[in-house]
Design a protein around this motif. Structure first.
Motif, PDB file in Angstrom:
ATOM      1  N   GLN A   1       0.864  -1.179   0.000  1.00  0.00           N
ATOM      2  CA  GLN A   1       0.000   0.000   0.000  1.00  0.00           C
ATOM      3  C   GLN A   1       0.900   1.228   0.000  1.00  0.00           C
ATOM      4  O   GLN A   1       1.468   1.572   1.033  1.00  0.00           O
ATOM      5  CB  GLN A   1      -0.892   0.016   1.250  1.00  0.00           C
ATOM      6  CG  GLN A   1      -1.815  -1.174   1.373  1.00  0.00           C
ATOM      7  CD  GLN A   1      -3.038  -1.043   0.498  1.00  0.00           C
ATOM      8  OE1 GLN A   1      -3.592   0.041   0.384  1.00  0.00           O
ATOM      9  NE2 GLN A   1      -3.433  -2.125  -0.126  1.00  0.00           N
ATOM     10  N   GLN A   2       1.063   1.836  -1.149  1.00  0.00           N
ATOM     11  CA  GLN A   2       1.975   2.965  -1.338  1.00  0.00           C
ATOM     12  C   GLN A   2       3.365   2.601  -0.844  1.00  0.00           C
ATOM     13  O   GLN A   2       4.014   1.760  -1.438  1.00  0.00           O
ATOM     14  CB  GLN A   2       1.422   4.230  -0.690  1.00  0.00           C
ATOM     15  CG  GLN A   2       0.196   4.732  -1.431  1.00  0.00           C
ATOM     16  CD  GLN A   2      -0.783   5.436  -0.519  1.00  0.00           C
ATOM     17  OE1 GLN A   2      -0.606   5.508   0.678  1.00  0.00           O
ATOM     18  NE2 GLN A   2      -1.831   5.954  -1.132  1.00  0.00           N
ATOM     19  N   ARG A   3       3.802   3.188   0.286  1.00  0.00           N
ATOM     20  CA  ARG A   3       5.173   2.934   0.758  1.00  0.00           C
ATOM     21  C   ARG A   3       5.241   1.930   1.893  1.00  0.00           C
ATOM     22  O   ARG A   3       6.305   1.727   2.474  1.00  0.00           O
ATOM     23  CB  ARG A   3       5.809   4.253   1.211  1.00  0.00           C
ATOM     24  CG  ARG A   3       5.979   5.229   0.049  1.00  0.00           C
ATOM     25  CD  ARG A   3       6.757   6.437   0.450  1.00  0.00           C
ATOM     26  NE  ARG A   3       8.112   6.035   0.821  1.00  0.00           N
ATOM     27  CZ  ARG A   3       8.920   6.749   1.569  1.00  0.00           C
ATOM     28  NH1 ARG A   3       8.524   7.908   2.043  1.00  0.00           N
ATOM     29  NH2 ARG A   3      10.122   6.322   1.857  1.00  0.00           N
ATOM     30  N   SER A   4       4.112   1.302   2.235  1.00  0.00           N
ATOM     31  CA  SER A   4       4.154   0.340   3.334  1.00  0.00           C
ATOM     32  C   SER A   4       3.561  -0.996   2.903  1.00  0.00           C
ATOM     33  O   SER A   4       2.891  -1.105   1.884  1.00  0.00           O
ATOM     34  CB  SER A   4       3.411   0.894   4.556  1.00  0.00           C
ATOM     35  OG  SER A   4       2.055   1.082   4.252  1.00  0.00           O
ATOM     36  N   TYR A   5       3.851  -1.994   3.705  1.00  0.00           N
ATOM     37  CA  TYR A   5       3.359  -3.347   3.461  1.00  0.00           C
ATOM     38  C   TYR A   5       2.328  -3.683   4.530  1.00  0.00           C
ATOM     39  O   TYR A   5       2.572  -3.476   5.718  1.00  0.00           O
ATOM     40  CB  TYR A   5       4.503  -4.354   3.533  1.00  0.00           C
ATOM     41  CG  TYR A   5       5.518  -4.188   2.427  1.00  0.00           C
ATOM     42  CD1 TYR A   5       5.364  -4.862   1.217  1.00  0.00           C
ATOM     43  CD2 TYR A   5       6.620  -3.362   2.593  1.00  0.00           C
ATOM     44  CE1 TYR A   5       6.287  -4.707   0.194  1.00  0.00           C
ATOM     45  CE2 TYR A   5       7.554  -3.201   1.575  1.00  0.00           C
ATOM     46  CZ  TYR A   5       7.380  -3.876   0.382  1.00  0.00           C
ATOM     47  OH  TYR A   5       8.299  -3.725  -0.625  1.00  0.00           O
ATOM     48  N   LEU A   6       1.189  -4.210   4.092  1.00  0.00           N
ATOM     49  CA  LEU A   6       0.158  -4.679   5.020  1.00  0.00           C
ATOM     50  C   LEU A   6       0.217  -6.205   5.037  1.00  0.00           C
ATOM     51  O   LEU A   6      -0.080  -6.861   4.031  1.00  0.00           O
ATOM     52  CB  LEU A   6      -1.228  -4.208   4.589  1.00  0.00           C
ATOM     53  CG  LEU A   6      -1.517  -2.737   4.784  1.00  0.00           C
ATOM     54  CD1 LEU A   6      -2.885  -2.385   4.207  1.00  0.00           C
ATOM     55  CD2 LEU A   6      -1.473  -2.380   6.265  1.00  0.00           C
ATOM     56  N   TYR A   7       0.617  -6.745   6.185  1.00  0.00           N
ATOM     57  CA  TYR A   7       0.779  -8.192   6.329  1.00  0.00           C
ATOM     58  C   TYR A   7      -0.526  -8.831   6.794  1.00  0.00           C
ATOM     59  O   TYR A   7      -1.283  -8.237   7.564  1.00  0.00           O
ATOM     60  CB  TYR A   7       1.890  -8.495   7.341  1.00  0.00           C
ATOM     61  CG  TYR A   7       3.248  -8.068   6.849  1.00  0.00           C
ATOM     62  CD1 TYR A   7       4.021  -8.917   6.060  1.00  0.00           C
ATOM     63  CD2 TYR A   7       3.751  -6.812   7.168  1.00  0.00           C
ATOM     64  CE1 TYR A   7       5.270  -8.514   5.598  1.00  0.00           C
ATOM     65  CE2 TYR A   7       4.999  -6.405   6.713  1.00  0.00           C
ATOM     66  CZ  TYR A   7       5.744  -7.264   5.930  1.00  0.00           C
ATOM     67  OH  TYR A   7       6.972  -6.863   5.480  1.00  0.00           O
TER      68      TYR A   7
END
Length: 124
Positions: A59-65
């Motif tokens: 998600q944009q610059r982050s990762y949703l685990y």
């Protein structure tokens, strides 16, 4: 099922608590119990992705685990594995060991009785 280390399990357990979650969310949950280094958690997340225990959406610059393993099925598989390895596949010696070590509470005994009664009703 792939072997999951104790540390990996703690990370997975934090993810089961609430998901999807960022690495920062998971680190925050883990740090409630003991101090975890950010890099360690990110390494463990990477290992869990490689083991196909979890996955992520970018998600944009982050990762949703999010977990790929359900907690309940993981616990059942690990429990069966433990009983096979340590008690030759028999549950009674394991329960007897806990009883002999005074590790069973009244609540544990009541729950075991209820499980046995249900099993007898369903299989009798």
């Amino acid at each position: 099922m792939t072997e999951i280390s104790k540390a990996e399990f703690e990370v997975l357990d934090a993810l089961w608590e609430q998901h999807p979650a960022t690495a920062s969310d998971i680190i925050e949950r883990l740090n409630k119990h003991k101090s975890w280094h950010d890099k360690t958690v990110k390494t463990l997340l990477s290992r869990l992705v490689k083991k196909k225990a979890i996955d992520f959406d970018k998600q944009q610059r982050s990762y949703l685990y999010f977990p790929l393993l359900e907690r309940e099925s993981y616990v059942v598989n690990e429990s069966k594995s433990l009983v096979r390895r340590l008690f030759e596949g028999r549950v009674a010696p394991m329960v007897a060991g806990f009883a002999e070590a005074d590790s069973l509470s009244k609540q544990d005994v009541d729950e075991l009785k209820a499980l046995i009664e249900k099993w007898e009703k369903d299989n009798g």
